[in-house]
Design a protein around this motif. Structure first.
Motif, mmCIF file in Angstrom:
data_model
loop_
_atom_site.group_PDB
_atom_site.id
_atom_site.type_symbol
_atom_site.label_atom_id
_atom_site.label_comp_id
_atom_site.label_asym_id
_atom_site.label_seq_id
_atom_site.Cartn_x
_atom_site.Cartn_y
_atom_site.Cartn_z
ATOM 1 N N LEU A 86 -5.679 -6.475 -4.806
ATOM 2 C CA LEU A 86 -6.885 -5.739 -4.442
ATOM 3 C C LEU A 86 -7.891 -5.928 -5.564
ATOM 4 C CD1 LEU A 86 -5.220 -2.421 -3.235
ATOM 5 C CD2 LEU A 86 -6.016 -4.309 -1.809
ATOM 6 N N ALA A 87 -8.969 -6.669 -5.271
ATOM 7 C CA ALA A 87 -9.941 -7.032 -6.313
ATOM 8 C C ALA A 87 -9.182 -7.745 -7.430
ATOM 9 C CB ALA A 87 -10.681 -5.791 -6.803
ATOM 10 N N ASP A 88 -9.207 -7.192 -8.641
ATOM 11 C CA ASP A 88 -8.500 -7.823 -9.760
ATOM 12 C C ASP A 88 -7.167 -7.127 -10.048
ATOM 13 O OD1 ASP A 88 -10.541 -9.653 -10.149
ATOM 14 O OD2 ASP A 88 -11.658 -8.277 -11.448
ATOM 15 N N GLU A 89 -6.723 -6.258 -9.168
ATOM 16 C CA GLU A 89 -5.479 -5.529 -9.412
ATOM 17 C C GLU A 89 -4.354 -6.099 -8.562
ATOM 18 O OE1 GLU A 89 -4.827 -1.038 -10.211
ATOM 19 O OE2 GLU A 89 -4.611 -1.306 -8.043
ATOM 20 N N HIS A 90 -3.223 -6.343 -9.198
ATOM 21 C CA HIS A 90 -2.044 -6.855 -8.516
ATOM 22 C C HIS A 90 -1.044 -5.718 -8.329
ATOM 23 C CE1 HIS A 90 -3.258 -11.103 -9.125
ATOM 24 N NE2 HIS A 90 -3.813 -10.617 -10.231
ATOM 25 N N ARG A 91 -0.493 -5.627 -7.127
ATOM 26 C CA ARG A 91 0.465 -4.561 -6.836
ATOM 27 C C ARG A 91 1.735 -5.139 -6.210
ATOM 28 N NH1 ARG A 91 -2.920 0.659 -4.437
ATOM 29 N NH2 ARG A 91 -4.237 0.973 -6.287
ATOM 30 N N LEU A 92 2.845 -4.538 -6.570
ATOM 31 C CA LEU A 92 4.140 -4.923 -6.027
ATOM 32 C C LEU A 92 4.804 -3.670 -5.464
ATOM 33 C CD1 LEU A 92 6.551 -6.934 -5.687
ATOM 34 C CD2 LEU A 92 7.263 -6.240 -8.000
ATOM 35 N N TYR A 93 5.314 -3.767 -4.236
ATOM 36 C CA TYR A 93 5.982 -2.649 -3.586
ATOM 37 C C TYR A 93 7.444 -3.015 -3.343
ATOM 38 C CZ TYR A 93 1.213 -1.075 -2.756
ATOM 39 O OH TYR A 93 -0.089 -0.680 -2.923
ATOM 40 N N VAL A 94 8.345 -2.137 -3.749
ATOM 41 C CA VAL A 94 9.786 -2.394 -3.623
ATOM 42 C C VAL A 94 10.440 -1.163 -3.002
ATOM 43 C CG1 VAL A 94 11.941 -2.832 -4.875
ATOM 44 C CG2 VAL A 94 9.815 -3.948 -5.600
ATOM 45 N N PRO A 95 11.162 -1.296 -1.890
ATOM 46 C CA PRO A 95 11.815 -0.125 -1.277
ATOM 47 C C PRO A 95 13.067 0.278 -2.047
ATOM 48 C CG PRO A 95 12.385 -2.093 -0.052
ATOM 49 C CD PRO A 95 11.400 -2.526 -1.105
ATOM 50 N N ILE A 96 13.375 1.561 -2.011
ATOM 51 C CA ILE A 96 14.618 2.085 -2.589
ATOM 52 C C ILE A 96 15.539 2.386 -1.415
ATOM 53 C CG2 ILE A 96 15.653 3.921 -3.969
ATOM 54 C CD1 ILE A 96 12.888 4.228 -5.323
ATOM 55 N N LEU A 97 16.563 1.575 -1.230
ATOM 56 C CA LEU A 97 17.397 1.621 -0.036
ATOM 57 C C LEU A 97 18.799 2.099 -0.355
ATOM 58 C CD1 LEU A 97 16.398 -1.864 1.442
ATOM 59 C CD2 LEU A 97 15.372 0.361 1.957
ATOM 60 N N HIS A 98 19.351 2.876 0.587
ATOM 61 C CA HIS A 98 20.755 3.297 0.473
ATOM 62 C C HIS A 98 21.335 3.450 1.867
ATOM 63 C CE1 HIS A 98 24.323 5.019 -1.355
ATOM 64 N NE2 HIS A 98 24.282 5.977 -0.445
ATOM 65 N N GLU A 99 22.368 2.692 2.152
ATOM 66 C CA GLU A 99 23.070 2.739 3.431
ATOM 67 C C GLU A 99 22.106 2.607 4.612
ATOM 68 O OE1 GLU A 99 25.445 6.284 3.385
ATOM 69 O OE2 GLU A 99 26.929 5.405 2.018
#
Length: 369
Positions: A126-139
């Motif tokens: 987004l513009a000059d910002e980099h973002r990473l999304y990671v789910p927290i999964l269990h069963e």
């Protein structure tokens, strides 16, 4: 011959034991590996959920590296986010932690929901910002998600964040099992003691005793309310313990629906429950508790019919001991039960009108320590 063999065997065994005690040469560990291991050891050291959440966000922010790390946790019902923990660098580059309740329907959280719903990691710019999304999964279920923010691409942080998410998911599940009541999913008595002690370790600004007794409260006051189910033994005796457990379970659901996200709910044991709720003044706290009492009274429990609760509450003020506040709320609860049940009474209210004495009291029927 056998004696000589025994002696040789004993000496060999002694030599093996000594060699086992000898120091083993250790291969050098790269600084990055050492930092990673230290971070994992640090955040799995914690025994309560809040400390674990903070440690996870801080560890990831330092190791990724990222300008900010946000931990978003999903509520048990799966329909909302119950908390956010944000770790961000300040102007000096030092990381600071911020916690709070997310705003419902906040459009900025749409990528977080997408990450949880799809159970997939993804990156965006987004513009000059980099973002990473990671789910927290269990069963097969998403417990929440991590959001990493940086001025540079986070490609190298992907595996690290997913690894931390897996460790966190396993560990938070174990903590939840130890912190929560198995039947209702509410916090248990052990967790209540920790929450209450933490509350008194960080008290609000001092107020004069007459101000507390009069119910003059600041915006950050916390009220401790105890309530139990009226005639619960009669329910068990008449319908059996299976229906009794169902009443407790449904009552816990009514608690979640009645109180705010920031209020902390506990099953204290048996048919007794505790709520820690914030309120500007006594009228606000009483209003929230009265709405809950009326909600329960109007609810139709399967097979059992209508069930009521009696409620007692007290202000948790600076200078009080935890067991003293519990005792005051307990006295207000028993006043409600002795004067008709299905009603709400506050300790300060009862003292003001002379129904209870204001002198110091000893610990009542509930023992904290």
């Amino acid at each position: 011959m056998s004696v000589a063999y025994d002696i040789v065997a004993q000496e060999a065994a002694s030599a093996r034991a000594l060699s086992a005690l000898a120091p083993v040469p250790r291969s050098p560990i790269a600084p990055a590996q050492a930092r990673l291991l230290a971070s994992v050891a640090a955040f799995t050291h914690h025994r309560d959920t809040d400390a674990l959440d903070h440690s996870l966000a801080l560890s990831l922010a330092e190791l990724a590296p990222a300008r900010a790390v946000v931990l978003c946790k999903r509520a048990a019902d799966g329909r909302r986010l119950e908390s956010l923990v944000r770790c961000a660098a300040d102007a000096q580059g030092l990381f600071c932690l911020h916690t709070g309740a997310p705003i419902a329907d906040d459009p900025a959280l749409e990528p977080v929901w997408r990450c949880m719903d799809q159970q997939q990691s993804f990156a965006e710019t987004l513009a000059d910002e980099h973002r990473l999304y990671v789910p927290i999964l269990h069963e097969g279920r998403a417990l929440g998600a991590l959001q990493l923010e940086s001025d540079t691409p986070l490609d190298g942080a992907h595996a690290l964040a997913e690894g931390f998410a897996r460790i966190y998911a396993n560990y938070i599940t174990l903590l939840n099992e130890s912190e929560r009541d198995k039947l209702t999913g509410l916090y248990n008595r052990r967790t209540f003691e920790r929450h209450l002690q933490r509350l008194f370790d960080h008290p609000e600004p001092a107020r004069a005793p007459h101000e507390r007794r009069a119910g003059h409260a600041g915006p950050d006051n916390v009220w401790l309310a105890i309530f139990d189910i009226d005639h619960f033994k009669r329910i068990n005796d008449t319908y059996g313990h299976i229906y009794g457990d169902e009443v407790i379970l449904l009552l816990a659901q009514q608690m979640r629906a009645s109180f705010r996200q920031a209020d902390v709910l506990f099953r204290f044991g048996g048919e007794e429950f505790v709520v820690l709720l914030a309120g500007h003044d006594e009228a606000e706290a009483r209003g929230a508790l009265e709405r809950f009492r009326q909600r329960v009274a109007s609810y139709l429990f399967p097979q059992v019919g209508h069930v009521t609760v009696s409620v007692g509450y007290a202000l948790a003020a600076m200078g009080d001991y935890p067991e003293t506040v519990i005792d005051r709320a307990d006295k207000a609860l028993y006043f409600a039960k002795e004067h008709g049940r299905n009603r709400t009474h506050g300790y300060e209210e009862l003292v003001r009108r002379g129904a209870l004495a204001a002198e110091p009291v000893s610990t009542g029927s509930i023992d904290l320590f």
